[in-house]
Design a protein around this motif. Structure first.
Motif, mmCIF file in Angstrom:
data_model
loop_
_atom_site.group_PDB
_atom_site.id
_atom_site.type_symbol
_atom_site.label_atom_id
_atom_site.label_comp_id
_atom_site.label_asym_id
_atom_site.label_seq_id
_atom_site.Cartn_x
_atom_site.Cartn_y
_atom_site.Cartn_z
ATOM 1 N N ASP A 165 0.851 -1.284 -0.049
ATOM 2 C CA ASP A 165 0.028 -0.080 0.007
ATOM 3 C C ASP A 165 0.844 1.453 -0.025
ATOM 4 N N GLY A 166 1.685 1.220 0.885
ATOM 5 C CA GLY A 166 2.957 2.299 0.789
ATOM 6 C C GLY A 166 3.533 2.696 -0.422
ATOM 7 N N LEU A 167 4.112 1.478 -1.041
ATOM 8 C CA LEU A 167 4.733 1.471 -2.418
ATOM 9 C C LEU A 167 3.815 1.926 -3.532
ATOM 10 N N LYS A 168 2.415 1.482 -3.407
ATOM 11 C CA LYS A 168 1.392 2.080 -4.302
ATOM 12 C C LYS A 168 1.338 3.529 -4.202
ATOM 13 N N GLU A 169 1.210 3.949 -2.750
ATOM 14 C CA GLU A 169 0.912 5.505 -2.711
ATOM 15 C C GLU A 169 2.193 6.141 -3.304
ATOM 16 N N TYR A 170 3.407 5.905 -3.012
ATOM 17 C CA TYR A 170 4.369 6.617 -3.588
ATOM 18 C C TYR A 170 4.579 6.464 -5.241
ATOM 19 N N LEU A 171 4.117 5.251 -5.765
ATOM 20 C CA LEU A 171 4.231 5.331 -7.095
ATOM 21 C C LEU A 171 3.087 6.311 -7.768
ATOM 22 N N GLY A 172 2.046 6.300 -7.106
ATOM 23 C CA GLY A 172 1.034 7.436 -7.432
ATOM 24 C C GLY A 172 1.553 8.736 -7.519
ATOM 25 N N MET A 173 2.334 8.963 -6.249
ATOM 26 C CA MET A 173 2.934 10.379 -6.323
ATOM 27 C C MET A 173 3.929 10.811 -7.173
ATOM 28 N N ILE A 174 4.769 9.716 -7.439
ATOM 29 C CA ILE A 174 5.895 9.960 -8.577
ATOM 30 C C ILE A 174 5.155 10.048 -9.838
#
Length: 577
Positions: A445-454
């Motif tokens: 979930d944390g990785l997905k959030e950061y991928l979305g932010m990137i």
């Protein structure tokens, strides 16, 4: 039905600027006619998309507009249904009817209207002039040749243009903006590492999202889930639904174009009232709210505070209209940046921004790979690995059932211990199936959030390159005596503002990243330690079962003809069975 156009003249497009290369006789599908400044967007038969001059095509049956060569010159400075007599200083006026620098029609023998099969004159150096050019209409050709302006970027889709940096840098944003109140200013200061950073919030707060409740309106025709939003600085709950979160996200994206806006949790149209889904969305909305609340700029904005504190319906509507009419959005937002105490060297800033660009590309790649690997591991944990433990449980339990057939008192302890081993393996298998919910999935979930932010992160590298290009252009014009020193100095100053703004946002992003990933890994490893500790504990308890009843009948049973053997102890050599 898609609009089709026939290409009248060859045009060699600049691929880096998103332009198409088209040839006479090609058929092109017109996708967008609202690009402006004489450009359209289209797609060729091979699937290539890009921009092309509208004057270089004619619409086929049913189409409208276009600069087809079949429309005659009507003698009143218009071509077809478009007038070009007033476009000497703005846009692409010289593509469909040539206008020279004095605003008069070209009467030379090379005029477009006096030759057959010749494309409209096209010179990129005359395109996208700033509004300053309007003031030159009517002046002499000699005056115009001595004074120039920094031109707009050819690629209207570049991040430099889309976030409003170009409009700010060329001064066009300032002409449209009202007077900046003190409360509207966004300050940048030096951070602990002597780097530009947003001025910290004087009273930081956090947000709790709780008590999701299913509600309805229009006498039950429309249903939705409302969440209670409680900011820590007020303690007063307000009711918000996902639709309002979506509105807030759009407003933040429109206003803070040079900031990283976290993506909202994905929409879901089926099963959205299920208890598990609502609970998960509540958790994600809380994380999203707190990420915005930790941003020193967005957390103090009117639109976010209105979202967190407004209670009454009428007050909400009034604040909503005010936020939607915010005059300091996009390019105007940069006008509110105050970095009077922070000086930024443009060369140093460029190095840092370029490095950040490479870092983001690498982070995107590694986070994607990590997400995919963790997802694969989750599938294994809840699939093959869990089933393998269950299969081991089955065969061990089968042995216990076999031994149970000989139910002698001296054998019961062993039989029960073997059955316990089978049950333990079953439990361990179930634990493996459940474990991803506690370690891998939160990490994903944390990785997905950061991928979305990137992916939503503005392209800082292109923004900075665009600004630096304008500085170099202004310096050349100044050295040629075609741009006064005051205007060149203003462009230099605005470029410094852009660079300082980018560095401040990079500083915030990187510090958030360090705190987030430290917490993500700590939570994952703590959960895994707990998981494997439970497995060790269960195996140890099972091992202890094999000590029960081993001395049945009073000591060893060698007097019956069996070997006397010591219980297994891995710490003592020679006790192997």
């Amino acid at each position: 039905m898609a609009l089709q156009a026939r290409v009248l003249y060859d045009f060699e497009g600049d691929i880096e600027n998103g332009e198409l290369t088209i040839s006479e006789g090609d058929t092109i599908t017109v996708i967008n006619q609202d690009i402006g400044d004489g450009w359209w967007e289209g797609e060729l038969s091979n699937g290539q998309r890009g921009l092309f001059p509208e004057a270089y095509v004619e619409m086929l049956s049913g189409g409208g507009g276009g600069g087809g060569g079949d429309v005659p010159y009507n003698g009143d400075q218009s071509y077809g249904d478009q007038s070009y007599g007033d476009q000497a200083a703005g846009g692409y006026g010289n593509q469909s009817g040539y206008v020279d620098n004095t605003g008069e029609w070209d009467d030379t023998p090379n005029s477009y209207y006096q030759q057959d099969n010749q494309p409209p004159p096209f010179n990129r150096d005359d395109s996208f002039r700033t509004e300053r050019s309007d003031s030159t209409a009517g002046t002499s050709t000699e005056q115009l040749s001595r004074h120039a302006t920094v031109k707009k970027n050819m690629n209207r889709f570049s991040p430099f243009v889309k976030v409003g940096a170009e409009s700010f840098l060329l001064g066009t944003a300032a002409k449209k903006a009202p007077r900046i109140a003190e409360a509207e200013k966004i300050r940048i200061v030096y951070g602990p590492e002597n780097e530009p950073m947003w001025e910290p919030h004087p009273n930081p707060y956090h947000i709790e999202v709780r008590d999701p409740e299913k509600k309805s309106k229009f006498k039950g025709i429309k249903t939705f889930t409302a969440y209670s939003i409680v900011p820590s600085d007020t303690g007063n709950p307000v009711s918000r639904r996902y639709k309002q979160y979506d509105w807030l996200h759009d407003r933040l994206t429109e206003k803070f174009t040079a900031c990283t806006i976290p993506p909202l949790p994905d929409k879901q149209y089926y099963g959205r009232y299920g208890e598990e889904f609502v609970s998960k969305r509540k958790e994600k909305l809380e994380g999203w709210s707190n990420r915005v609340a930790r941003h020193p700029v967005m957390s103090r904005s009117f639109v976010f505070r209105h979202f967190l504190t407004c209670q009454e319906d009428q007050e909400w509507k009034a604040g909503k209209r005010k936020a939607e009419k915010d005059e300091f959005c996009a390019a105007q937002m940069l006008l509110t940046v105050d970095h009077r105490d922070v000086r930024t060297d443009l060369n140093t800033a460029t190095e840092k921004v370029e490095h950040f660009g490479k870092f983001v590309v690498q982070m995107d790649d590694t986070c994607n790979k990590m997400f995919q690997k963790f997802d694969d591991h989750c599938n294994k944990m809840s699939g093959p690995i869990m089933r393998e433990w269950h299969r081991m449980s089955a065969v061990v339990t089968g042995l216990g059932q076999c031994f149970h057939m000989e139910d002698a008192p001296y054998a019961r302890g062993l039989t029960e211990a073997i059955n316990t081993t089978g049950s333990t393996y079953e439990e361990i298998g179930n634990m493996h199936g459940e474990q991803p919910r506690h370690d891998m999935i939160p990490m994903m979930d944390g990785l997905k959030e950061y991928l979305g932010m990137i992916h939503e992160l503005p392209d800082f590298v292109q923004i900075n390159r665009g600004a630096q290009g304008k500085v170099r252009e202004s310096e050349r014009l100044k050295d040629d005596g075609r741009l006064d020193m005051v205007e060149a100095s203003e462009i230099q100053s605005r470029t410094e503002t852009i660079a300082t703004t980018l560095l401040a946002e990079i500083y915030h992003f990187q510090h958030e990243r360090v705190a987030d990933y430290r917490k993500m890994f700590q939570n994952m490893l703590t959960s895994q330690i707990t998981f494997y500790s439970k497995i060790v504990s269960k195996l140890q308890d099972t091992l202890d079962k094999f000590d029960v009843g081993q001395d049945y009948g009073g000591g060893a049973v060698s007097n019956h003809g069996y070997d006397t053997r010591q219980p297994y102890d891995s710490s003592v050599p020679g006790t192997d069975l």
